[in-house]
Design a protein around this motif. Structure first.
Motif, PDB file in Angstrom:
ATOM      1  N   VAL A  25      39.639  45.470  52.798  1.00  0.00           N
ATOM      2  CA  VAL A  25      40.734  44.977  51.954  1.00  0.00           C
ATOM      3  C   VAL A  25      40.778  45.853  50.710  1.00  0.00           C
ATOM      4  CG1 VAL A  25      41.756  42.986  50.812  1.00  0.00           C
ATOM      5  CG2 VAL A  25      40.277  42.651  52.821  1.00  0.00           C
ATOM      6  N   ILE A  26      41.926  46.493  50.517  1.00  0.00           N
ATOM      7  CA  ILE A  26      42.066  47.533  49.490  1.00  0.00           C
ATOM      8  C   ILE A  26      42.975  47.045  48.363  1.00  0.00           C
ATOM      9  CG2 ILE A  26      42.745  49.932  49.062  1.00  0.00           C
ATOM     10  CD1 ILE A  26      42.557  50.206  52.250  1.00  0.00           C
ATOM     11  N   ASN A  27      42.463  47.145  47.144  1.00  0.00           N
ATOM     12  CA  ASN A  27      43.279  46.837  45.970  1.00  0.00           C
ATOM     13  C   ASN A  27      44.042  48.114  45.620  1.00  0.00           C
ATOM     14  OD1 ASN A  27      44.300  45.857  43.507  1.00  0.00           O
ATOM     15  ND2 ASN A  27      42.513  44.547  43.253  1.00  0.00           N
ATOM     16  N   THR A  28      45.142  48.310  46.292  1.00  0.00           N
ATOM     17  CA  THR A  28      45.855  49.586  46.309  1.00  0.00           C
ATOM     18  C   THR A  28      46.164  50.099  44.903  1.00  0.00           C
ATOM     19  OG1 THR A  28      46.842  48.811  48.363  1.00  0.00           O
ATOM     20  CG2 THR A  28      47.799  50.783  47.366  1.00  0.00           C
ATOM     21  N   LEU A  80      29.816  44.145  53.855  1.00  0.00           N
ATOM     22  CA  LEU A  80      29.099  45.395  54.112  1.00  0.00           C
ATOM     23  C   LEU A  80      29.169  46.355  52.932  1.00  0.00           C
ATOM     24  CD1 LEU A  80      30.280  46.123  57.769  1.00  0.00           C
ATOM     25  CD2 LEU A  80      28.242  44.865  57.027  1.00  0.00           C
ATOM     26  N   GLU A  81      30.324  46.437  52.291  1.00  0.00           N
ATOM     27  CA  GLU A  81      30.511  47.319  51.134  1.00  0.00           C
ATOM     28  C   GLU A  81      31.427  46.607  50.146  1.00  0.00           C
ATOM     29  OE1 GLU A  81      32.045  51.148  52.311  1.00  0.00           O
ATOM     30  OE2 GLU A  81      30.714  51.259  54.066  1.00  0.00           O
ATOM     31  N   ASP A  82      31.262  46.921  48.878  1.00  0.00           N
ATOM     32  CA  ASP A  82      32.090  46.299  47.845  1.00  0.00           C
ATOM     33  C   ASP A  82      32.091  47.203  46.622  1.00  0.00           C
ATOM     34  OD1 ASP A  82      33.445  44.693  46.076  1.00  0.00           O
ATOM     35  OD2 ASP A  82      31.995  43.044  46.092  1.00  0.00           O
ATOM     36  N   LEU A 135      39.545  37.525  46.299  1.00  0.00           N
ATOM     37  CA  LEU A 135      39.102  38.899  46.088  1.00  0.00           C
ATOM     38  C   LEU A 135      39.708  39.471  44.816  1.00  0.00           C
ATOM     39  CD1 LEU A 135      39.357  40.343  49.712  1.00  0.00           C
ATOM     40  CD2 LEU A 135      37.350  39.397  48.549  1.00  0.00           C
ATOM     41  N   PHE A 136      38.862  40.127  44.031  1.00  0.00           N
ATOM     42  CA  PHE A 136      39.239  40.846  42.807  1.00  0.00           C
ATOM     43  C   PHE A 136      39.634  39.910  41.665  1.00  0.00           C
ATOM     44  CE2 PHE A 136      40.794  43.290  46.576  1.00  0.00           C
ATOM     45  CZ  PHE A 136      39.728  44.185  46.649  1.00  0.00           C
ATOM     46  N   MET A 137      39.463  38.611  41.837  1.00  0.00           N
ATOM     47  CA  MET A 137      39.819  37.654  40.777  1.00  0.00           C
ATOM     48  C   MET A 137      38.648  37.528  39.800  1.00  0.00           C
ATOM     49  SD  MET A 137      41.299  33.822  41.387  1.00  0.00           S
ATOM     50  CE  MET A 137      42.091  32.883  40.102  1.00  0.00           C
ATOM     51  N   ASN A 138      38.966  37.531  38.517  1.00  0.00           N
ATOM     52  CA  ASN A 138      37.948  37.551  37.470  1.00  0.00           C
ATOM     53  C   ASN A 138      37.940  36.212  36.735  1.00  0.00           C
ATOM     54  OD1 ASN A 138      36.073  38.323  35.543  1.00  0.00           O
ATOM     55  ND2 ASN A 138      37.517  39.562  34.369  1.00  0.00           N
ATOM     56  N   ILE A 139      36.994  35.358  37.111  1.00  0.00           N
ATOM     57  CA  ILE A 139      36.854  34.031  36.490  1.00  0.00           C
ATOM     58  C   ILE A 139      35.450  33.933  35.911  1.00  0.00           C
ATOM     59  CG2 ILE A 139      37.027  31.528  36.828  1.00  0.00           C
ATOM     60  CD1 ILE A 139      39.652  32.843  37.334  1.00  0.00           C
ATOM     61  N   PRO A 140      35.216  34.499  34.728  1.00  0.00           N
ATOM     62  CA  PRO A 140      33.874  34.406  34.142  1.00  0.00           C
ATOM     63  C   PRO A 140      33.568  32.980  33.676  1.00  0.00           C
ATOM     64  CG  PRO A 140      35.385  35.487  32.622  1.00  0.00           C
ATOM     65  CD  PRO A 140      36.147  35.269  33.892  1.00  0.00           C
ATOM     66  N   TRP A 141      32.277  32.698  33.563  1.00  0.00           N
ATOM     67  CA  TRP A 141      31.844  31.375  33.097  1.00  0.00           C
ATOM     68  C   TRP A 141      30.800  31.554  32.007  1.00  0.00           C
ATOM     69  CZ3 TRP A 141      31.005  33.530  37.832  1.00  0.00           C
ATOM     70  CH2 TRP A 141      29.688  33.855  38.158  1.00  0.00           C
ATOM     71  N   SER A 142      30.757  30.590  31.115  1.00  0.00           N
ATOM     72  CA  SER A 142      29.817  30.630  29.990  1.00  0.00           C
ATOM     73  C   SER A 142      28.556  29.850  30.356  1.00  0.00           C
ATOM     74  CB  SER A 142      30.463  30.017  28.746  1.00  0.00           C
ATOM     75  OG  SER A 142      30.596  28.608  28.919  1.00  0.00           O
ATOM     76  N   GLY A 143      27.559  29.947  29.489  1.00  0.00           N
ATOM     77  CA  GLY A 143      26.333  29.188  29.684  1.00  0.00           C
ATOM     78  C   GLY A 143      26.561  27.691  29.635  1.00  0.00           C
ATOM     79  N   GLU A 144      27.636  27.280  28.993  1.00  0.00           N
ATOM     80  CA  GLU A 144      27.975  25.853  28.914  1.00  0.00           C
ATOM     81  C   GLU A 144      28.832  25.403  30.095  1.00  0.00           C
ATOM     82  OE1 GLU A 144      28.543  27.996  26.193  1.00  0.00           O
ATOM     83  OE2 GLU A 144      26.505  27.485  25.556  1.00  0.00           O
ATOM     84  N   THR A 155      39.970  48.425  40.069  1.00  0.00           N
ATOM     85  CA  THR A 155      40.708  49.653  39.782  1.00  0.00           C
ATOM     86  C   THR A 155      41.454  50.085  41.041  1.00  0.00           C
ATOM     87  OG1 THR A 155      38.724  50.919  40.332  1.00  0.00           O
ATOM     88  CG2 THR A 155      39.089  50.416  38.009  1.00  0.00           C
ATOM     89  N   PRO A 156      42.476  50.937  40.915  1.00  0.00           N
ATOM     90  CA  PRO A 156      43.235  51.353  42.095  1.00  0.00           C
ATOM     91  C   PRO A 156      42.330  51.943  43.183  1.00  0.00           C
ATOM     92  CG  PRO A 156      44.404  51.994  40.113  1.00  0.00           C
ATOM     93  CD  PRO A 156      43.065  51.483  39.667  1.00  0.00           C
ATOM     94  N   GLY A 157      42.503  51.441  44.392  1.00  0.00           N
ATOM     95  CA  GLY A 157      41.759  51.954  45.530  1.00  0.00           C
ATOM     96  C   GLY A 157      40.425  51.284  45.786  1.00  0.00           C
ATOM     97  N   CYS A 158      39.978  50.408  44.886  1.00  0.00           N
ATOM     98  CA  CYS A 158      38.701  49.751  45.157  1.00  0.00           C
ATOM     99  C   CYS A 158      38.874  48.798  46.338  1.00  0.00           C
ATOM    100  CB  CYS A 158      38.148  49.058  43.921  1.00  0.00           C
ATOM    101  SG  CYS A 158      39.030  47.607  43.395  1.00  0.00           S
TER     102      CYS A 158
END
Length: 198
Positions: A25-28, A80-82, A135-144, A155-158
């Motif tokens: 799955v390519i983030n074109t 297998l790869e990421d 995939l590719f979603m950025n949901i950071p979490w805090s210590g709380e 980034t393009p192509g990852c």
């Protein structure tokens, strides 16, 4: 290797896979979240489950070598790869109710409907909308334990490469979220691609 298959911007796409095949799955263009599902081909009531996978691997983001599990706790896809490494397993697929919550009074494209449409192209219907591997979603979490919705770090192509551990249907939605910065601060969903090999 087959030609890349487009997941159109704001839309869904699905494909059959045999056990042992791989899917890349390519983030074109970069900055595009791709909601991802996998269903056991012989029984769509068995599907890739984020909650069952987290219980076994005991980390929030799957890693290279992890086998994602079904709701019957069987391996369905192995990573297998990421080349990105930042994905989400917590957030439900967007749906019409989510966009109502965000203030939309008219219909808004959404990943739940995209899953149904993608499977309908194959003559199938999902028994439900499982929680996706975002995939590719950025949901950071805090210590709380606080969550935030942030732009992707992709980034393009990852890409991420996974192997089918059973005959399955893989389904994707190029997430149409354009209110929160889930698909980058430009709030402009774009297409992504995938390649099935083997």
């Amino acid at each position: 290797m087959s030609d890349p298959i487009a997941i159109p911007a704001r839309r869904g796409k699905a494909a059959f896979m045999r056990q042992g095949q791989t899917i890349k799955v390519i983030n074109t263009h970069g900055q595009q979240v791709v909601d991802t599902w996998a269903f056991y081909r012989r029984d769509l009531h068995e599907f890739m489950s984020m909650e069952h996978s987290r219980a076994t691997h005991r980390h929030m983001i799957p890693r290279i070598g992890d086998a994602l599990l079904t709701n019957h706790r069987r391996p369905i896809l192995t990573i297998l790869e990421d080349t990105c490494g930042v994905h989400d397993t917590l957030i439900a697929a967007c749906d019409r109710y989510r966009y109502q919550e965000l203030g939309c009074s008219e219909y808004h494209d959404n990943c739940t409907d995209n899953l149904a449409a993608a499977l309908a192209e194959l003559g199938l219907a999902p028994p439900e909308t499982p929680s996706p591997f975002n995939l590719f979603m950025n949901i950071p979490w805090s210590g709380e334990g606080e969550l935030s919705f942030e732009p992707p770090l992709s980034t393009p192509g990852c890409y991420i490469l996974m192997r089918a551990e059973m005959d399955l249907i893989a389904a994707f939605s190029a997430c149409p979220q354009d209110i929160l910065p889930i698909n980058g601060r430009a709030n402009k969903p774009v297409e992504a691609h995938f390649v099935v090999s083997g």
